[in-house]
Write an enzyme that holds these catalytic residues in place. Structure first.
Site, mmCIF file in Angstrom:
data_model
loop_
_atom_site.group_PDB
_atom_site.id
_atom_site.type_symbol
_atom_site.label_atom_id
_atom_site.label_comp_id
_atom_site.label_asym_id
_atom_site.label_seq_id
_atom_site.Cartn_x
_atom_site.Cartn_y
_atom_site.Cartn_z
ATOM 1 N N ASP A 220 0.859 -1.189 0.000
ATOM 2 C CA ASP A 220 0.000 0.000 0.000
ATOM 3 C C ASP A 220 0.888 1.229 0.000
ATOM 4 O O ASP A 220 2.041 1.193 0.449
ATOM 5 C CB ASP A 220 -0.918 0.016 1.225
ATOM 6 C CG ASP A 220 -2.081 0.997 1.048
ATOM 7 O OD1 ASP A 220 -2.344 1.404 -0.100
ATOM 8 O OD2 ASP A 220 -2.717 1.362 2.054
ATOM 9 N N GLY A 221 0.368 2.307 -0.537
ATOM 10 C CA GLY A 221 1.112 3.553 -0.573
ATOM 11 C C GLY A 221 0.148 4.727 -0.631
ATOM 12 O O GLY A 221 -0.997 4.577 -1.052
ATOM 13 N N GLU B 112 2.236 3.764 -4.454
ATOM 14 C CA GLU B 112 1.677 2.427 -4.698
ATOM 15 C C GLU B 112 2.659 1.596 -5.529
ATOM 16 O O GLU B 112 2.890 0.418 -5.246
ATOM 17 C CB GLU B 112 0.340 2.542 -5.441
ATOM 18 C CG GLU B 112 -0.773 3.234 -4.678
ATOM 19 C CD GLU B 112 -1.445 2.339 -3.649
ATOM 20 O OE1 GLU B 112 -0.941 1.231 -3.383
ATOM 21 O OE2 GLU B 112 -2.489 2.758 -3.109
ATOM 22 N N ASP C 21 -4.331 -2.483 -3.303
ATOM 23 C CA ASP C 21 -5.655 -1.877 -3.418
ATOM 24 C C ASP C 21 -5.682 -0.790 -4.494
ATOM 25 O O ASP C 21 -6.636 -0.018 -4.585
ATOM 26 C CB ASP C 21 -6.129 -1.317 -2.067
ATOM 27 C CG ASP C 21 -5.211 -0.241 -1.512
ATOM 28 O OD1 ASP C 21 -4.324 0.235 -2.252
ATOM 29 O OD2 ASP C 21 -5.373 0.116 -0.329
ATOM 30 N N HIS D 28 -9.194 -0.601 3.131
ATOM 31 C CA HIS D 28 -9.964 -0.248 4.327
ATOM 32 C C HIS D 28 -11.220 -1.109 4.454
ATOM 33 O O HIS D 28 -12.296 -0.620 4.804
ATOM 34 C CB HIS D 28 -10.353 1.237 4.289
ATOM 35 C CG HIS D 28 -9.202 2.162 4.065
ATOM 36 N ND1 HIS D 28 -8.233 2.399 5.018
ATOM 37 C CD2 HIS D 28 -8.837 2.878 2.960
ATOM 38 C CE1 HIS D 28 -7.344 3.243 4.532
ATOM 39 N NE2 HIS D 28 -7.676 3.547 3.290
ATOM 40 N N ASP E 193 -1.263 -0.095 5.159
ATOM 41 C CA ASP E 193 -1.783 1.267 5.185
ATOM 42 C C ASP E 193 -1.206 2.043 6.373
ATOM 43 O O ASP E 193 -0.807 3.203 6.239
ATOM 44 C CB ASP E 193 -3.313 1.233 5.263
ATOM 45 C CG ASP E 193 -3.914 2.621 5.387
ATOM 46 O OD1 ASP E 193 -3.876 3.367 4.398
ATOM 47 O OD2 ASP E 193 -4.400 2.958 6.479
#
Length: 265
Positions: free
Chosen positions: A107-108, A145, A167, A222, A232
């Protein structure tokens, strides 16, 4: 042989019956990284429910059990030691036979976009778990990301079979739909007039993918996925740190051309 349509997870992150194997709500995400996971595939919902109920009643979901493969029967651990493989083959031969199956979550993101950014990575291999993270003083969501994927793959020491969860549809579609490879073939042009954004990082990611067998899978952010939530948090904490280094390609405007690959530490 009947196709498996339902997957019962008796012992995992979230026990239950699942209609899908892959994806955020699939059975695979419930057993990845869970030591001694107990699960089985079935061709009908009724079969899955019966097996799940029997296992729960017997108490095996909390016992010292393991599965050899996803479709094999559970076998209780015994105190007897396994025969050493060295009697049959050398260590190098064993390593060749052992498929290195790795799961990577990434994640980023940025505080504002563009702004201070960070990335987070979780690598899972058998019972091993590793977290990686970092950040830059000014960058973009999409660049972080991409950077998370690059850092995760760059951490692998041998050729591996990798399932990489992100994501970011920008990242997943860029690889799985062949967009990035097409942009590279067109000298990093999306079409006749538009240059591809983040060409510097796409180039790095494609190079990493060529070194491994990588499958990119999109997961909803999320949404309760434990490892995605961890990534995250790592990304957010990294973006919040002081004295972050510069994203030199972004700050110098070299993201739409093919520069030399970054030297990563």
């Amino acid at each position: 042989m009947a196709k498996k349509k339902y997957y019962a997870v008796a012992r995992g992150h979230k026990p239950g019956i699942y209609k899908e194997w892959y994806g955020e709500n699939g059975a695979e995400s419930q057993i990845n990284g869970f030591a001694g996971a107990l699960y089985k595939g079935f061709s009908s919902l009724k079969e899955a429910e019966v097996w799940f109920s029997e296992v729960r009643k017997s108490g095996l979901e909390t016992g010292n059990w393991k599965l050899e493969t996803g479709n094999s029967k559970a076998k209780k651990k015994s105190g007897a030691k396994k025969k050493k493989c060295e009697n049959r083959c050398s260590k190098s031969e064993t390593d060749q036979q052992d498929t290195k199956r790795v799961f990577i979550y990434t994640d980023g993101g940025c505080i504002n976009n563009p702004g201070p950014g960070g990335y987070g990575v979780v690598l899972l291999y058998r019972k091993h778990r590793r977290e990686l993270f970092g950040g830059f003083r000014r960058t973009t969501n999409n660049r972080m990301e991409l950077m998370a994927c690059i850092v995760g793959l760059n951490a692998l020491k041998w050729k591996c079979s990798v399932t990489l969860y992100s994501d970011s549809k920008y990242v997943v579609n860029g690889i799985e739909k062949g967009w990035a490879r097409r942009w590279r073939a067109n000298l990093w042009m999306r079409n006749e007039t538009e240059a591809a954004e983040n060409a510097d990082l796409w180039e790095q990611l494609l190079c990493r993918c060529q070194a491994h067998d990588v499958k990119f899978v999109w997961v909803k952010g999320h949404a309760g996925n434990r490892e995605n939530e961890c990534c995250d948090k790592l990304a957010t904490l990294s973006a919040s740190k002081k004295d972050l280094p510069p994203d030199e390609a972004y700050e110098s405007g070299r993201t739409k051309v093919k520069p030399e690959l970054f030297d990563e530490t």
